[in-house]
Design a protein around this motif. Structure first.
Motif, mmCIF file in Angstrom:
data_model
loop_
_atom_site.group_PDB
_atom_site.id
_atom_site.type_symbol
_atom_site.label_atom_id
_atom_site.label_comp_id
_atom_site.label_asym_id
_atom_site.label_seq_id
_atom_site.Cartn_x
_atom_site.Cartn_y
_atom_site.Cartn_z
ATOM 1 N N VAL A 1 37.632 72.549 50.864
ATOM 2 C CA VAL A 1 38.341 71.307 50.513
ATOM 3 C C VAL A 1 38.921 71.478 49.120
ATOM 4 O O VAL A 1 38.274 72.035 48.225
ATOM 5 N N ASN A 2 40.139 71.002 48.935
ATOM 6 C CA ASN A 2 40.825 71.108 47.634
ATOM 7 C C ASN A 2 40.906 69.754 46.943
ATOM 8 O O ASN A 2 41.145 68.730 47.592
ATOM 9 N N LEU A 3 40.718 69.765 45.630
ATOM 10 C CA LEU A 3 40.892 68.551 44.817
ATOM 11 C C LEU A 3 41.862 68.815 43.681
ATOM 12 O O LEU A 3 41.916 69.929 43.138
ATOM 13 N N PHE A 4 42.604 67.792 43.279
ATOM 14 C CA PHE A 4 43.438 67.842 42.079
ATOM 15 C C PHE A 4 42.562 67.447 40.887
ATOM 16 O O PHE A 4 41.888 66.416 40.930
ATOM 17 N N VAL A 5 42.596 68.248 39.837
ATOM 18 C CA VAL A 5 41.803 67.958 38.640
ATOM 19 C C VAL A 5 42.646 67.067 37.711
ATOM 20 O O VAL A 5 43.770 67.434 37.369
ATOM 21 N N GLU B 1 56.506 81.906 43.414
ATOM 22 C CA GLU B 1 57.151 81.784 44.729
ATOM 23 C C GLU B 1 56.587 80.648 45.574
ATOM 24 O O GLU B 1 57.168 80.262 46.600
ATOM 25 N N ALA B 2 55.424 80.113 45.176
ATOM 26 C CA ALA B 2 54.665 79.200 46.046
ATOM 27 C C ALA B 2 55.375 77.872 46.299
ATOM 28 O O ALA B 2 56.018 77.313 45.405
ATOM 29 N N GLY B 3 55.210 77.352 47.503
ATOM 30 C CA GLY B 3 55.711 76.026 47.847
ATOM 31 C C GLY B 3 54.789 74.952 47.310
ATOM 32 O O GLY B 3 53.608 75.180 47.089
ATOM 33 N N GLY B 4 55.330 73.760 47.099
ATOM 34 C CA GLY B 4 54.527 72.632 46.623
ATOM 35 C C GLY B 4 54.274 72.711 45.130
ATOM 36 O O GLY B 4 54.969 73.437 44.391
ATOM 37 N N HIS B 5 53.258 71.963 44.694
ATOM 38 C CA HIS B 5 53.011 71.844 43.246
ATOM 39 C C HIS B 5 52.544 73.145 42.609
ATOM 40 O O HIS B 5 51.724 73.855 43.173
ATOM 41 N N LEU C 1 41.134 72.027 53.511
ATOM 42 C CA LEU C 1 41.605 70.659 53.697
ATOM 43 C C LEU C 1 42.079 70.109 52.350
ATOM 44 O O LEU C 1 41.441 70.354 51.321
ATOM 45 N N ALA C 2 43.169 69.348 52.350
ATOM 46 C CA ALA C 2 43.635 68.718 51.109
ATOM 47 C C ALA C 2 42.850 67.439 50.861
ATOM 48 O O ALA C 2 42.819 66.549 51.707
ATOM 49 N N GLY C 3 42.205 67.363 49.700
ATOM 50 C CA GLY C 3 41.446 66.151 49.359
ATOM 51 C C GLY C 3 42.217 65.204 48.459
ATOM 52 O O GLY C 3 41.805 64.058 48.262
ATOM 53 N N GLY D 1 44.362 79.185 54.744
ATOM 54 C CA GLY D 1 45.315 78.113 55.030
ATOM 55 C C GLY D 1 45.342 77.160 53.844
ATOM 56 O O GLY D 1 44.336 76.526 53.517
ATOM 57 N N ALA D 2 46.485 77.075 53.172
ATOM 58 C CA ALA D 2 46.573 76.283 51.943
ATOM 59 C C ALA D 2 46.320 74.803 52.229
ATOM 60 O O ALA D 2 46.743 74.291 53.264
ATOM 61 N N PRO D 3 45.653 74.136 51.277
ATOM 62 C CA PRO D 3 45.600 72.680 51.360
ATOM 63 C C PRO D 3 47.016 72.157 51.149
ATOM 64 O O PRO D 3 47.751 72.691 50.329
ATOM 65 N N MET D 4 47.408 71.124 51.882
ATOM 66 C CA MET D 4 48.769 70.577 51.706
ATOM 67 C C MET D 4 48.684 69.058 51.747
ATOM 68 O O MET D 4 48.770 68.440 52.805
ATOM 69 N N ALA D 5 48.480 68.490 50.551
ATOM 70 C CA ALA D 5 48.268 67.048 50.440
ATOM 71 C C ALA D 5 49.551 66.286 50.744
ATOM 72 O O ALA D 5 50.644 66.819 50.623
ATOM 73 N N GLY D 6 49.390 65.028 51.115
ATOM 74 C CA GLY D 6 50.539 64.162 51.313
ATOM 75 C C GLY D 6 51.026 64.117 52.742
ATOM 76 O O GLY D 6 52.118 63.642 53.003
ATOM 77 N N GLY D 7 50.254 64.644 53.686
ATOM 78 C CA GLY D 7 50.633 64.557 55.097
ATOM 79 C C GLY D 7 50.442 65.834 55.895
ATOM 80 O O GLY D 7 49.808 65.821 56.954
ATOM 81 N N PRO D 8 50.997 66.987 55.412
ATOM 82 C CA PRO D 8 50.903 68.197 56.252
ATOM 83 C C PRO D 8 49.478 68.637 56.567
ATOM 84 O O PRO D 8 49.185 69.103 57.667
ATOM 85 N N SER D 9 48.568 68.524 55.587
ATOM 86 C CA SER D 9 47.184 68.950 55.817
ATOM 87 C C SER D 9 46.506 67.966 56.757
ATOM 88 O O SER D 9 46.565 66.756 56.550
HETATM 89 C C1 LIG Z 1 53.664 70.979 51.598
HETATM 90 C C2 LIG Z 1 52.755 71.637 50.614
HETATM 91 C C3 LIG Z 1 51.725 70.903 50.026
HETATM 92 C C4 LIG Z 1 50.844 71.513 49.122
HETATM 93 N N1 LIG Z 1 49.780 70.781 48.635
HETATM 94 C C5 LIG Z 1 48.826 71.416 47.909
HETATM 95 C C6 LIG Z 1 47.596 70.770 47.593
HETATM 96 O O1 LIG Z 1 47.345 69.622 47.963
HETATM 97 N N2 LIG Z 1 46.687 71.459 46.846
HETATM 98 C C7 LIG Z 1 46.914 72.758 46.448
HETATM 99 O O2 LIG Z 1 46.043 73.345 45.827
HETATM 100 N N3 LIG Z 1 48.057 73.389 46.750
HETATM 101 C C8 LIG Z 1 49.000 72.762 47.493
HETATM 102 N N4 LIG Z 1 50.120 73.451 47.848
HETATM 103 C C9 LIG Z 1 50.314 74.840 47.366
HETATM 104 C C10 LIG Z 1 49.521 75.831 48.210
HETATM 105 O O3 LIG Z 1 48.161 75.772 47.895
HETATM 106 C C11 LIG Z 1 49.966 77.285 47.994
HETATM 107 O O4 LIG Z 1 49.891 77.630 46.641
HETATM 108 C C12 LIG Z 1 51.374 77.553 48.513
HETATM 109 O O5 LIG Z 1 51.609 76.887 49.716
HETATM 110 C C13 LIG Z 1 51.569 79.034 48.712
HETATM 111 O O6 LIG Z 1 52.928 79.340 48.821
HETATM 112 P P1 LIG Z 1 53.742 79.284 50.210
HETATM 113 O O7 LIG Z 1 53.969 77.835 50.494
HETATM 114 O O8 LIG Z 1 54.974 80.004 49.852
HETATM 115 O O9 LIG Z 1 52.910 79.938 51.269
HETATM 116 C C14 LIG Z 1 51.023 72.867 48.756
HETATM 117 C C15 LIG Z 1 52.073 73.588 49.331
HETATM 118 C C16 LIG Z 1 52.928 73.004 50.247
HETATM 119 C C17 LIG Z 1 54.009 73.838 50.860
#
Ligand SMILES: Cc1cc2nc3c(=O)[nH]c(=O)nc-3n(C[C@H](O)[C@H](O)[C@H](O)COP(=O)(O)O)c2cc1C
Length: 347
Positions: free
Chosen positions: A75-79, A183-187, A48-50, A23-31
């Motif tokens: 737990v995930n951290l931004f470097v 393809e990944a969502g987010g950063h 968990l998003a740190g 389960g991806a960390p998702m900082a800023g609210g979703p996690s």
């Molecule tokens: C809303 C959201 C927030 C995210 N925040 C983080 C984060 O805090 N740390 C991180 O390593 N990746 C973050 N990601 C990226 C995910 O770790 C992961 O690479 C991505 O969700 C995988 O692609 P998918 O969204 O298509 O499943 C975030 C993704 C989304 C959608």
């Protein structure tokens, strides 16, 4: 303080998961602690998003996960990467955003201070709390940081977008990799803020980094179990999934973001620096269309700049950051456990 003796503190190995879903960390609210706990309790591995949390808030969230499950989690951290602040580019972008900010009554900061997001203090929290795994995004920290976690049997996962980044991570001591495809969502986890995006797809990236001798988790674009199968077939031991967990009740996703994921008026995703100054993949809305071409690579100051606007426009899907991966059409409002089961290639 928790009594850590109640928990399994052996080093996490992503190759041994009951269900190969991270389960991806998702900082800023979703996690949330509830989402992390539910994914781990369902046989996957929640992270968990740190980022953006204070060290104390991070400690409290770890305690909340442990109150909900005794399954291991990460737990995930931004470097942090501090660049010379480009005030001219920042000011120009701020001026372009002012009319929109005015419409929402949002005050935009003039010269936000650099922040390293309290990285060192949060590393200390994680060493102390002995979570099963720590994942890093936006870079590889110094080898001594990896060594400190290894000394405590804490696994380290470094998120990479190129083979070069993967080599740096493994040479620094990372015990696993998260190969994040375009393809990944987010950063995007690109190590250098100013670098162009490699745009390598998840399958190709897994193949490229598979020979480095550490387990690889593949991330990006999962919209269903077939995408998980493709990630495993490319050589990954698990798939890291973010977007498909956004509509779950356990996630802290904003209502407008949830609604947009199911709204047929959103027809594409794109990567943009418009919200934070770093590239991130989002559903294409008016804000992405209007500002992607003019947003400067100034992170984290652009993130701080757009914060008041995003908060003031929290209900407006044409303004807020609708992070989403290319598989977003597979997102359904089901519980986190149901999403894990639905994505389990062994079912
Ligand atoms: C809303 C959201 C927030 C995210 N925040 C983080 C984060 O805090 N740390 C991180 O390593 N990746 C973050 N990601 C990226 C995910 O770790 C992961 O690479 C991505 O969700 C995988 O692609 P998918 O969204 O298509 O499943 C975030 C993704 C989304 C959608």
């Amino acid at each position: 303080m928790f009594d850590l003796s109640a928990f399994d503190l052996s080093a996490f190995d992503p190759s041994t998961l009951a269900v190969p879903i991270v389960g991806a960390p998702m900082a800023g609210g979703p996690s949330t602690p509830a989402l992390t706990a539910a994914i781990s309790a369902a046989g996957g591995f929640g992270i968990l998003a740190g980022a953006y949390l204070s060290p104390d808030a991070l400690r409290a969230e770890i305690a909340a996960v442990r109150a909900a499950t005794d399954a291991p989690f990460g737990v995930n951290l931004f470097v942090p990467e501090e660049l010379v602040f480009d005030a001219a580019a920042f000011d120009e972008y701020r001026a372009r955003l002012l009319p929109l900010a005015g419409m929402f009554g949002a005050e935009l900061p003039t010269a936000p201070a650099y922040t390293d997001d309290a990285f060192a203090a949060k590393v200390d929290v994680l060493l102390d709390e002995r979570v099963a795994a720590v994942s890093f995004t936006f870079g590889a920290p110094a080898p001594k940081v990896y060594a400190a976690f290894a000394d405590r049997d804490i696994a380290t996962v470094t998120t990479v977008t190129t083979l070069d980044e993967a080599r740096i991570a493994v040479a620094s001591g990372s015990t696993a990799l998260c190969a994040q495809g375009i393809e990944a969502g987010g950063h995007r986890s690109t190590f250098e803020i100013l670098a162009d995006d490699s745009e390598i797809g998840v399958g190709d990236l897994i193949v490229a980094v598979a020979g480095l001798g550490v387990p690889v988790i593949g991330a990006g674009g999962v919209g269903g179990v077939d995408d998980v199968r493709a990630i495993l077939a490319a050589g990954a031991v698990a798939a890291q999934v973010g977007t498909l967990f956004l509509p779950t009740p356990e996630a802290g996703t904003r209502a407008a973001h949830r609604a947009a994921l199911a709204d047929p008026r959103f027809t594409a995703t794109a990567t943009t620096r418009a919200y934070s100054g770093r590239l991130a993949r989002a559903l294409v809305n008016d804000f992405v269309r209007d500002f992607t071409d003019v947003a400067p690579p100034v992170y984290p100051q652009v993130n701080t700049l757009t914060g008041p606007l995003r908060r003031a426009a929290a209900d407006d899907p044409q303004v807020i950051n609708l992070w989403a991966g290319t598989g977003w059409r597979g997102a359904r409002p089901a519980s986190a456990a149901e999403v894990v089961a639905h994505l389990n290639p062994n079912n």
